[in-house]
Design an enzyme around this catalytic site. Sequence first.
Site, PDB file in Angstrom:
ATOM      1  N   CYS A 112       0.789  -1.245   0.000  1.00 21.83           N
ATOM      2  CA  CYS A 112       0.000   0.000   0.000  1.00 21.83           C
ATOM      3  C   CYS A 112       0.819   1.292   0.000  1.00 21.83           C
ATOM      4  O   CYS A 112       0.541   2.173  -0.817  1.00 21.83           O
ATOM      5  CB  CYS A 112      -0.991   0.054   1.154  1.00 21.83           C
ATOM      6  SG  CYS A 112      -1.211  -1.429   2.092  1.00 21.83           S
ATOM      7  N   ARG A 143       6.541 -10.933   6.006  1.00 16.14           N
ATOM      8  CA  ARG A 143       6.031 -10.665   7.359  1.00 16.14           C
ATOM      9  C   ARG A 143       6.630 -11.644   8.346  1.00 16.14           C
ATOM     10  O   ARG A 143       6.835 -12.807   8.024  1.00 16.14           O
ATOM     11  CB  ARG A 143       4.504 -10.779   7.390  1.00 16.14           C
ATOM     12  CG  ARG A 143       3.842  -9.726   6.534  1.00 16.14           C
ATOM     13  CD  ARG A 143       2.339  -9.843   6.554  1.00 16.14           C
ATOM     14  NE  ARG A 143       1.764  -8.934   5.561  1.00 16.14           N
ATOM     15  CZ  ARG A 143       0.488  -8.898   5.237  1.00 16.14           C
ATOM     16  NH1 ARG A 143      -0.361  -9.716   5.826  1.00 16.14           N
ATOM     17  NH2 ARG A 143       0.047  -8.046   4.318  1.00 16.14           N
ATOM     18  N   GLN A 161       1.044 -11.125  -2.953  1.00 17.07           N
ATOM     19  CA  GLN A 161      -0.376 -10.763  -2.952  1.00 17.07           C
ATOM     20  C   GLN A 161      -0.793 -10.341  -4.355  1.00 17.07           C
ATOM     21  O   GLN A 161      -0.052  -9.616  -5.015  1.00 17.07           O
ATOM     22  CB  GLN A 161      -0.619  -9.569  -2.023  1.00 17.07           C
ATOM     23  CG  GLN A 161      -0.392  -9.867  -0.560  1.00 17.07           C
ATOM     24  CD  GLN A 161      -0.598  -8.617   0.265  1.00 17.07           C
ATOM     25  OE1 GLN A 161      -0.031  -7.563   0.003  1.00 17.07           O
ATOM     26  NE2 GLN A 161      -1.427  -8.722   1.282  1.00 17.07           N
ATOM     27  N   ASP A 163      -2.431  -7.929  -5.412  1.00 16.30           N
ATOM     28  CA  ASP A 163      -2.837  -6.763  -4.644  1.00 16.30           C
ATOM     29  C   ASP A 163      -3.302  -5.617  -5.536  1.00 16.30           C
ATOM     30  O   ASP A 163      -2.742  -5.397  -6.603  1.00 16.30           O
ATOM     31  CB  ASP A 163      -1.613  -6.293  -3.832  1.00 16.30           C
ATOM     32  CG  ASP A 163      -2.014  -5.554  -2.585  1.00 16.30           C
ATOM     33  OD1 ASP A 163      -3.223  -5.446  -2.314  1.00 16.30           O
ATOM     34  OD2 ASP A 163      -1.112  -5.069  -1.878  1.00 16.30           O
ATOM     35  N   HIS A 165      -5.026  -1.395  -5.146  1.00 16.89           N
ATOM     36  CA  HIS A 165      -5.544  -0.297  -4.331  1.00 16.89           C
ATOM     37  C   HIS A 165      -6.386   0.602  -5.204  1.00 16.89           C
ATOM     38  O   HIS A 165      -5.976   0.941  -6.320  1.00 16.89           O
ATOM     39  CB  HIS A 165      -4.391   0.448  -3.672  1.00 16.89           C
ATOM     40  CG  HIS A 165      -3.691  -0.403  -2.653  1.00 16.89           C
ATOM     41  ND1 HIS A 165      -2.595  -1.171  -2.962  1.00 16.89           N
ATOM     42  CD2 HIS A 165      -4.003  -0.662  -1.355  1.00 16.89           C
ATOM     43  CE1 HIS A 165      -2.243  -1.852  -1.886  1.00 16.89           C
ATOM     44  NE2 HIS A 165      -3.072  -1.569  -0.892  1.00 16.89           N
ATOM     45  N   LYS A 259     -12.797  -4.403   7.248  1.00 19.88           N
ATOM     46  CA  LYS A 259     -12.639  -5.175   6.009  1.00 19.88           C
ATOM     47  C   LYS A 259     -13.704  -6.253   5.863  1.00 19.88           C
ATOM     48  O   LYS A 259     -14.317  -6.680   6.833  1.00 19.88           O
ATOM     49  CB  LYS A 259     -11.236  -5.772   5.921  1.00 19.88           C
ATOM     50  CG  LYS A 259     -10.838  -6.617   7.119  1.00 19.88           C
ATOM     51  CD  LYS A 259      -9.378  -7.058   7.026  1.00 19.88           C
ATOM     52  CE  LYS A 259      -9.031  -7.967   8.182  1.00 19.88           C
ATOM     53  NZ  LYS A 259      -8.195  -9.089   7.877  1.00 19.88           N
ATOM     54  N   HIS A 305      -8.348  -1.420  -0.288  1.00 20.91           N
ATOM     55  CA  HIS A 305      -7.272  -2.411  -0.487  1.00 20.91           C
ATOM     56  C   HIS A 305      -7.986  -3.707  -0.824  1.00 20.91           C
ATOM     57  O   HIS A 305      -8.944  -4.071  -0.139  1.00 20.91           O
ATOM     58  CB  HIS A 305      -6.474  -2.676   0.788  1.00 20.91           C
ATOM     59  CG  HIS A 305      -5.967  -1.465   1.507  1.00 20.91           C
ATOM     60  ND1 HIS A 305      -4.632  -1.267   1.746  1.00 20.91           N
ATOM     61  CD2 HIS A 305      -6.608  -0.414   2.066  1.00 20.91           C
ATOM     62  CE1 HIS A 305      -4.476  -0.140   2.426  1.00 20.91           C
ATOM     63  NE2 HIS A 305      -5.659   0.397   2.634  1.00 20.91           N
TER      64      HIS A 305
HETATM   65 ZN    ZN Z   1      -3.047  -2.381   0.944  1.00 16.56          ZN
END
Ligand code: ZN
Length: 465
Positions: A112, A143, A161, A163, A165, A259, A305
């Site tokens: 992000c 992580r 991910q 991912d 945004h 979320k 996200h």
């Molecule tokens: Zn994010």
Amino acid sequence: MDKPVGKDPIEYAVELDLLVSPEQRYSVLEKSFGNLLGSGIPLFSVGGGIYRWVLYQVLLDFHVQRGYKPVMTPHIASAELSKVSGHYDFYKDDMYIFDIDGYEYFIKPMNCPFHVLIFANTLQRYRDIPLPFKIFEPGVVYRYELSGSIHALLRPRGFTQDDAHIFTPPEYLKDAILTVFHEMKDIYTKVFHLPFSEENIYLRLSMGDPGKLGSEFIGTVEEWANAEDALRAVAEEIKSEEDINYREEKGEAAFYGPKLDVVATLGPKEWQIGTIQFDFNLPRRFKLVELVRNVGAAEDLYMVHRAYLGSIERFLGVYLEFTKGRLPFILNPVQVAVYAIRTGTEADLAINNAVLTLRNLLTGEGIRAVAITTDKTSLGRKVRKLETTVRPSVQVFIGEKDIETGKTRVKYYVPGEGQKEKEVAFASVADLFQGVMEIIRELEASVEELTGKKYRLPVDVQYMV
Ligand code: ZN
């Protein structure tokens, strides 16, 4: 940690040659090395590389066609970035932080903050940009996981991910989230052929906790209440339109906002897969709200996200456990196996010719096909070996009788339906090739429906069998 039922997904992944076994010992000269990788770090092998590259191609086309801008971001950055984003204060325990020349750096636990910088730069430079603005990246993140809870696929320390945004003014928020939900359903059902209905899917509406504002969550009570109301309204709409239920859970939100997690029951277990997160914090912390106002683009700005598969590694583990090691045709490293069943007579010449010609025609179309030579007595053993290792999606058998009668059996696997068999009649190998391609086109159809494209990555995988 999620305990696998039956076979561990890593075993399937190693059998399919998607993953280098975490127990692999590397023998170099006389010295044998143990685990050189460290824990919780999946190393994909060549087969895994094929799986991932084809998946990335599908995801890239899918997202670009739906208005997302693809980006690539670095793995490390100055810790200052994570201080502005809030990760440094609210996510530090999950992060790897280290020193370069006396300055603190972090390895990204999320994409992000990088996507925010790209959005801010784009807005500053062009001012008039389409909103909602959507940024996509299959981003690798790292992580910290306790060594007792790690698993190379289900809970790794580094993962990718799918991912994205979405930067949106409040008035488009609901539509943006509903679109995301429909896209997610398309990926699950058309790329992976997973069931997606109220029987096996529910949404977990993960809320904040007013008592933990400032310690675990950023923002004010009012901001959280607004965000939670907005997300609940979307969950209600999904419930009435799609018959997918939701359950609220307090204290399970991300530190920056509530979320909607997608929880799927696959086989006997529940898995959290995709996620849609609402964020009013990052746009404020990075002064994006002032920026959109200054350029006259909007009065306010939120971020969504979202990840459909969540972690590509974990999703693969969940998927292999559910399908018992079966991959969809387009993602399978070994797609077609053609068996030459030799007899030890003159007929072998015609059999060999047919098998090699068929294999060449298939690879010429970009299909990953292998040829296998066997005789009647070893055929069963060879088929079993392939079906318990690389599990080809399509198997063609050519022996003396098949050449004589101009008919052969083709076995193929249809995800969600199982093994099927079809008799293909042929007057020439070119005919047989057309018959096999007809089956292949059927197996490719649902993904083609999504993007209008066929996914062919003709890596030579003959050595795998
Ligand atoms: Zn994010």
